[in-house]
Design an enzyme around this catalytic site. Structure first.
Site, PDB file in Angstrom:
ATOM      1  N   THR A 554      -8.448   1.788  16.434  1.00 54.27           N
ATOM      2  CA  THR A 554      -7.187   1.221  15.963  1.00 54.27           C
ATOM      3  C   THR A 554      -6.427   0.962  14.788  1.00 54.27           C
ATOM      4  OG1 THR A 554      -7.841  -1.401  16.247  1.00 54.27           O
ATOM      5  CG2 THR A 554      -7.881  -0.083  18.034  1.00 54.27           C
ATOM      6  N   ASP A 677      -1.594   2.868   1.283  1.00 58.88           N
ATOM      7  CA  ASP A 677      -2.364   3.263   2.092  1.00 58.88           C
ATOM      8  C   ASP A 677      -3.542   4.483   0.777  1.00 58.88           C
ATOM      9  OD1 ASP A 677      -3.571   4.070   5.014  1.00 58.88           O
ATOM     10  OD2 ASP A 677      -2.877   5.821   3.854  1.00 58.88           O
ATOM     11  N   LYS A 681      -7.416   3.472   0.024  1.00 54.56           N
ATOM     12  CA  LYS A 681      -8.223   4.566   0.144  1.00 54.56           C
ATOM     13  C   LYS A 681      -8.875   4.615  -1.620  1.00 54.56           C
ATOM     14  CE  LYS A 681      -5.902   7.469   4.007  1.00 54.56           C
ATOM     15  NZ  LYS A 681      -5.246   8.045   3.572  1.00 54.56           N
TER      16      LYS A 681
END
Ligand code: ADP
Ligand code: ASP
Ligand code: MG
Length: 814
Positions: A554, A677, A681
């Site tokens: 998820t 995002d 990372k």
């Protein structure tokens, strides 16, 4: 002469009794046969239940009695449809006696051990009579001899000790002149020197058969039961258990003492000295080879012969500083238990002599505690020792093998495999003979422990992985399909038995501890129970399966919040969800700590670059002592797609819309376009390189227009893309003027990280990056001139699913 014994299941129905009769008929053609039988399966329990009900004035004893009666009557009628009356008459007479006895118990409101023994004899008396008479009806030469006329014991009711000199003489004497080919003897029941009815202990029919076999010096004793021999472990709890072909008396004794119910422990004694082998056979499968228990040594490369377990154990601990160096404590402790006729199953004492720990049956615990506290009353009052400590709901698990003493590392392997599966060991005992290593664990862990140990010692070639997958959307669905497709390959080639045992999407969830059939999993899942994150965790915990893995597919914050709970249960976590690893540094560190502490791997390769082996490569570099000096990377498949397609002939809005439609962006494209995002990372890569860093520490230089950055909704945001087309075209024009390509780049250098849109000149490794590809360049102390480069598709459901798959397989090889 042959001696055979048939247990409760073997004589538990007319169908099975017919099997017994045909086996006996065949044997009797070769020699005379003595056949010892148990009560009809379940009847001894029912007799004891009726007795307990009657003594506690519970009228339910009448219904229990009626069941006992009905069971026997229907067996008699089914076996003898045409001529059952004489057998029915005998049964009626016996059952009337039984009923009177039960009424008596009801009246006096009490059942003594002596009465209890009297009560249970009805089981074997009835079964032996029915079988012998049925055989006679069928023209066979058979006779029922009451074993109570042969086997003589002391008056230790419920577990009497045999007087061998009288018993052996009786048996020899009787069989020297017995005329019939087949003698049926009731097992388990006996008589005291004074003529009282006694029994040899639960499961004691095996013992009767051994006593007869020894008295008659037969060549072999056959125990016929409902399984094909003595198994490597309890076949009811471990599916993979298999019959042991040959085993020594000592090993069989240890296994049965420690719970392998297939053989009543004292059975070995009478036949051991005479070297009479015991052959365990299966009545339901007479052709199966079974197990031979004997003195013959058969070389085997596995030092462990079997694993057994005893349930309902209580642990007593006597401790106190007053015990140290003072002799006599153990003597008094054991004497107390012996006076109360309490059997001690396991003993451990630390060398400090500060405490003694004993395993006994839970049923004895009250009496034991009271008696011990009385014995040590004075010492307890003087605070020299503590009142006895009692722990219940425990089990003993024992590894058994004559040859274990010649092999190092068996206990190490035992403890580490249990530790990896979060099974807490409460006490350990290993005899000096090293034939047995026993441990005490929680009752609820027994099945898992037996399966774990069986896998380690008997199936080490295959490893079972039990996977719980949450979030079967786009990526999750591919993962399940990949597992379905590769299952056989993994088993055949990697010796991994990969089973999906739990599945959930946001609506429903389903579980199957034996492995979910993936044939129609989507439909089955839609018919599952209502999904809940806590419920999913609780199921994973209570299934308590070895090598459990929770897979988070998820992007949900609440799911990430539960990793801690999974790790604490030693359930490994595999996640493509980035939230946990990019949350606060303290949370990230805590998850790593829990993973180490509970021996539960936490893998998240797909957090960066989907299926590309980026994190794994990085951890291998670090593990081998290398140090990362800088990282430069294009880590957003969606941004790469956007800037590869945006130019002076397209519109920024159209390109972003297309990226969304093709599934490259998050549902909210702002997460990608704002750089958040990518920041997450590079944060994860920096942390994995050993740097303490939080998301706020990362410099994020936005390329979005002011309105775009400030938009309040996805729709508003799209509108700003239309409105601010000129802003985006100017970014393109500037790059074009310098003959550069626009790439969204993440950097980590000198302990600092940033994300920003960059103009990349020709010749740079990023310049030709196509489609939704990702690229990472690691500069390290060892890769200082030329970086280590990892490049390839960095987004997409299939590659992300295979990245998750790779993490799962990594756990299989772990
Ligand atoms: P019977 O009534 O024939 O005497 P039991 O029920 O006493 O049979 O013993 C057989 C049962 O023992 C099997 O059905 C099995 O469930 C249980 N068992 C436990 N451990 C083992 C083992 N290691 N090998 C075989 N059977 C075992
Ligand atoms: N019928 C007895 C019992 O159930 C003895 C036996 O079956 O071995 O314990
Ligand atoms: Mg038995």
């Amino acid at each position: 002469m042959k001696v055979l014994k048939f247990g409760g299941t073997s004589v538990g129905s007319s169908k099975n009794i017919n099997k017994v009769i045909s086996i006996l008929d065949a044997y009797a053609k070769e020699s005379k046969v003595v056949c010892v039988v148990s009560a009809v399966g379940g009847i001894t329990d029912k007799l004891l239940l009726a007795g307990m009900q009657a003594q506690s004035k519970d009228n339910a004893f009448k219904a229990t009695f009626q069941i006992i009666k009905d069971v026997h009557f229907s067996i008699i009628k089914e076996l003898n449809p045409d001529n059952s009356s004489s057998i029915l008459n005998y049964a009626e007479e016996k059952l009337n006696e039984l009923e009177s006895l039960l009424n008596g118990i009801f009246l006096i409101n009490e059942i003594s051990p002596k009465t209890s023994d009297k009560l249970v004899t009805f089981g074997e008396l009835l079964s032996s009579f029915i079988i012998a008479e049925t055989m006679k009806n069928r023209g066979l030469s058979a006779y029922r001899k009451n074993a109570q006329e042969l086997v003589v014991t002391n008056a230790n009711f419920t577990k009497a000790e045999v007087d061998y000199s009288v018993t052996n003489a009786n048996i020899k004497d009787y069989f020297s002149s017995a005329k019939e080919n087949i003698t049926i003897l009731p097992g388990f029941i006996a008589r005291s020197t004074f003529g009282e009815q006694t029994t040899l202990g639960r499961g004691g029919s095996d013992f009767t058969a051994a006593i007869v076999a020894a008295a008659l010096h037969v060549e072999q004793l056959e125990i016929w039961t409902d399984v094909s021999g003595m198994f490597t472990t309890n076949p009811k709890l471990v599916k993979q258990a298999r019959p042991i072909e040959t085993i020594s008396y000592q090993e069989a004794m240890e296994l049965s003492h420690f719970g392998a119910k297939v053989l009543y422990p004292p059975t070995v004694q009478p036949v051991l000295d005479l070297n009479i082998p015991i052959h365990i056979k299966n009545t339901m499968e007479p052709e199966a080879v079974g197990t031979i228990i004997s003195n013959e040594f058969v070389a085997s490369n596995n030092p462990v012969k079997g694993i057994s377990n005893i349930s309902n154990i209580a642990l007593l601990t006597l401790q106190g500083s007053g015990m140290v160096g003072i002799p006599g404590f153990s003597k008094r402790l054991f004497e107390t238990l012996s006076n109360e006729k309490i059997n001690v199953i396991l003993i451990t004492q630390a060398s400090s002599e500060h405490s003694i720990c004993l395993g006994i049956e839970a049923k004895d615990v009250e009496i034991a505690k009271t008696a011990i506290d009385i014995t040590f009353e004075n010492e307890i009052a003087l605070h020299k020792i503590d009142p006895i400590q009692v722990e219940t709901n425990l089990s003993i698990v024992a590894l058994v093998g004559d040859n274990m003493k010649n092999h190092q590392g068996i206990s190490g392997k035992m403890f580490s495999s249990l530790g990896k599966n979060n099974i807490n060991i409460r006490a350990i005992a290993q005899g000096a003979s090293e034939k047995n290593i026993s441990i005490v664990i929680e009752e609820t862990d027994v099945k898992k422990a037996l399966n774990t140990l069986h896998e380690v010692f008997f199936e080490s070639i295959t490893k079972q992985l039990n996977v719980f997958i949450t979030g079967v959307g786009n990526v999750g669905e591919r993962l399940v399909e990949q597992i379905k497709q590769q299952k056989k390959y993994l088993k055949d080639n990697l010796k991994i038995n990969l089973r999906v045992v739990g599945l959930s999407n946001s609506r429903t969830m389903m579980f199957n501890g034996g492995g979910i059939s993936l044939k129609n999993w989507k439909e089955d899942l839609s018919n599952g129970e209502k999904a809940s994150l806590e419920g999913f965790f609780e199921n994973a915990k209570s299934l308590n399966l070895r090598n459990s893995i929770f897979v988070d597919v998820t992007a949900n914050k609440d799911v990430a919040g539960l990793y801690e709970k999974y790790l604490r249960e030693s359930i490994a976590v595999v996640a493509c969800n980035k939230i946990a690893c990019s949350s606060t540094f303290s949370n990230y560190k805590e998850l790593k700590r829990l993973s180490l502490k509970y021996n539960a791997p936490f893998l998240f390769e797909t957090n960066v670059g989907a299926g590309l082996p980026i994190i794994d490569t990085l951890s291998n570099l670090i593990a081998s002592g290398d140090k990362v000096t800088s990282i430069q990377a294009v880590l957003s498949g969606s941004l790469n797609f956007v800037f590869n397609n945006f130019n002076d002939t397209t519109k920024f809005y159209d390109v972003v819309k297309q990226a969304a439609a093709e599934g490259y962006t998050e549902p909210d494209p702002r997460i990608d376009l704002s750089g958040v995002d990518v920041a997450r990372k590079i944060l994860i890569l920096a942390r994995e390189s050993g740097v303490t860093m939080d998301l706020e520490d990362i410099e994020n230089i936005p390329f979005l227009s002011k309105a775009g950055l400030e938009s309040n909704s996805v729709d508003d945001f799209y509108q700003t893309l239309i409105d601010d087309e000129a802003h985006y075209q100017s970014l393109f024009a500037s790059a074009k003027a310098k003959d550069c390509q626009l790439k969204y780049v993440a950097k980590f250098d000198n302990g600092k990280a940033s994300v920003s849109l960059q103009e990349i000149p020709k010749g740079h490794p990023f310049y030709n990056l196509e489609g939704s590809d990702n690229i990472v360049m690691f500069y390290t102390e060892r890769y200082s001139q030329q970086p280590m480069i990892i490049k390839g598709a960095g987004a997409g459901a299939d590659v992300t699913a295979s990245g998750l798959f790779a993490d799962i397989i990594r756990l299989g090889n772990n």
